[in-house]
Scaffold this active site. Sequence first.
Site, PDB file in Angstrom:
ATOM      1  CG  ASP A  45      77.910  -9.072  64.651  1.00 36.81           C
ATOM      2  OD1 ASP A  45      78.374  -8.957  65.760  1.00 36.81           O
ATOM      3  OD2 ASP A  45      78.569  -8.668  63.565  1.00 36.81           O
ATOM      4  CB  SER A  46      78.288 -11.974  69.602  1.00 35.34           C
ATOM      5  OG  SER A  46      77.352 -11.435  70.245  1.00 35.34           O
ATOM      6  CG  ASP A  84      76.212  -5.736  66.145  1.00 37.11           C
ATOM      7  OD1 ASP A  84      76.566  -4.693  65.764  1.00 37.11           O
ATOM      8  OD2 ASP A  84      76.898  -6.754  66.896  1.00 37.11           O
ATOM      9  CE  LYS A 113      78.072  -3.509  68.533  1.00 37.72           C
ATOM     10  NZ  LYS A 113      78.856  -4.127  67.511  1.00 37.72           N
ATOM     11  CD  GLU A 115      82.025  -5.249  63.702  1.00 34.60           C
ATOM     12  OE1 GLU A 115      82.965  -5.607  63.263  1.00 34.60           O
ATOM     13  OE2 GLU A 115      81.653  -6.280  64.471  1.00 34.60           O
ATOM     14  CD  GLU A 182      85.251  -6.589  70.323  1.00 33.36           C
ATOM     15  OE1 GLU A 182      84.403  -6.083  69.826  1.00 33.36           O
ATOM     16  OE2 GLU A 182      85.431  -7.741  70.477  1.00 33.36           O
TER      17      GLU A 182
HETATM   18  O1  KIV Z   1      78.048  -8.740  68.657  1.00 30.49           O
HETATM   19  C1  KIV Z   1      78.576  -8.316  69.799  1.00 30.49           C
HETATM   20  O2  KIV Z   1      78.293  -9.136  70.733  1.00 30.49           O
HETATM   21  C2  KIV Z   1      79.464  -7.439  69.895  1.00 30.49           C
HETATM   22  C3  KIV Z   1      80.273  -7.201  71.252  1.00 30.49           C
HETATM   23  C4  KIV Z   1      81.303  -6.085  71.224  1.00 30.49           C
HETATM   24  C5  KIV Z   1      79.327  -6.748  72.508  1.00 30.49           C
HETATM   25  O3  KIV Z   1      79.622  -6.370  69.244  1.00 30.49           O
END
Ligand code: KIV
Length: 280
Positions: A45-46, A84, A113, A115, A182
Amino acid sequence: MPKVTIHTLREKKAKGEPITYLTAYDYPTAILEQKAGIDVILVGDSAGMVVYGYSSTLPVTMDLMIPLVRAVRLGAPDVYLVGDMPYMSYQPSISDAIRNGGRFMAEGCDAVKLEGGREMAATIRAMVDATIPVMAHIGLTPQAAAQLGGFKAQGRDLETAQRLIEDAKILEEAGASSVLLEAVPAEVAKIITRRAGVPTFGIGAGVHCDGQVLVIHDMIGMFDKKVAKFVKKYAEVGDKIVEALTEFKKEVLAREFPAKEHCYPMPPDVAAELERLYPE
Ligand code: KIV
């Protein structure tokens, strides 16, 4: 290279062979990463910052992520691909998490993924039960930056370090197939990695994790904003691109580009006839 699966990652952990992990958001970058032998790609999500130009990851939606995942899978069919979960695609309810996780899986992801620490255990359990493999992400969780008081390293005192160590175990027990750490001290990541039965990935978490992950734009110098302390720049591709663009502009202004070799030839008699028909 043969397709990287969760078994490949587990084997690498068992053998103590480090796992390589980068983000990607488009087809050409995915091709290059697979060519370089990168094991895992995260469509992070970056993207909110490095692709879409927002100042945080919070505005990212599933609809912004899905086309990126599709393109990356086409470019890198053999990597372990992780989608993500964007902000509020899994926090509101378990059914949101399953529905949105399922969208990533349907696009060819090997895992998603998300959080969060122990508060995400029930969500992870339900997703895994619904056939969605989950990579947990603990430590600095950028979607919770407002709650954490900014983008700060986590687990630097005994109490928060122990909480992270416990969280990693709780999430593994809930069914997480890997854990991303992280911005946590290497000492904490080392203990988590030693105790984990699943691979750990570090970004700003020291050398002891089973794998290392970086955001591609940061590590090749494609992002002109300030990057985190844990980023190592392996190239300055942004400077190289500006150099090429400046040279292009100079040559166009000087009418040096396009040269003869960039043009399509025409039989001389046809060219002469055109000249006759359309004189200057
Ligand atoms: O979105 C992202 O790039 C991440 C980083 C921790 C790799 O979650």
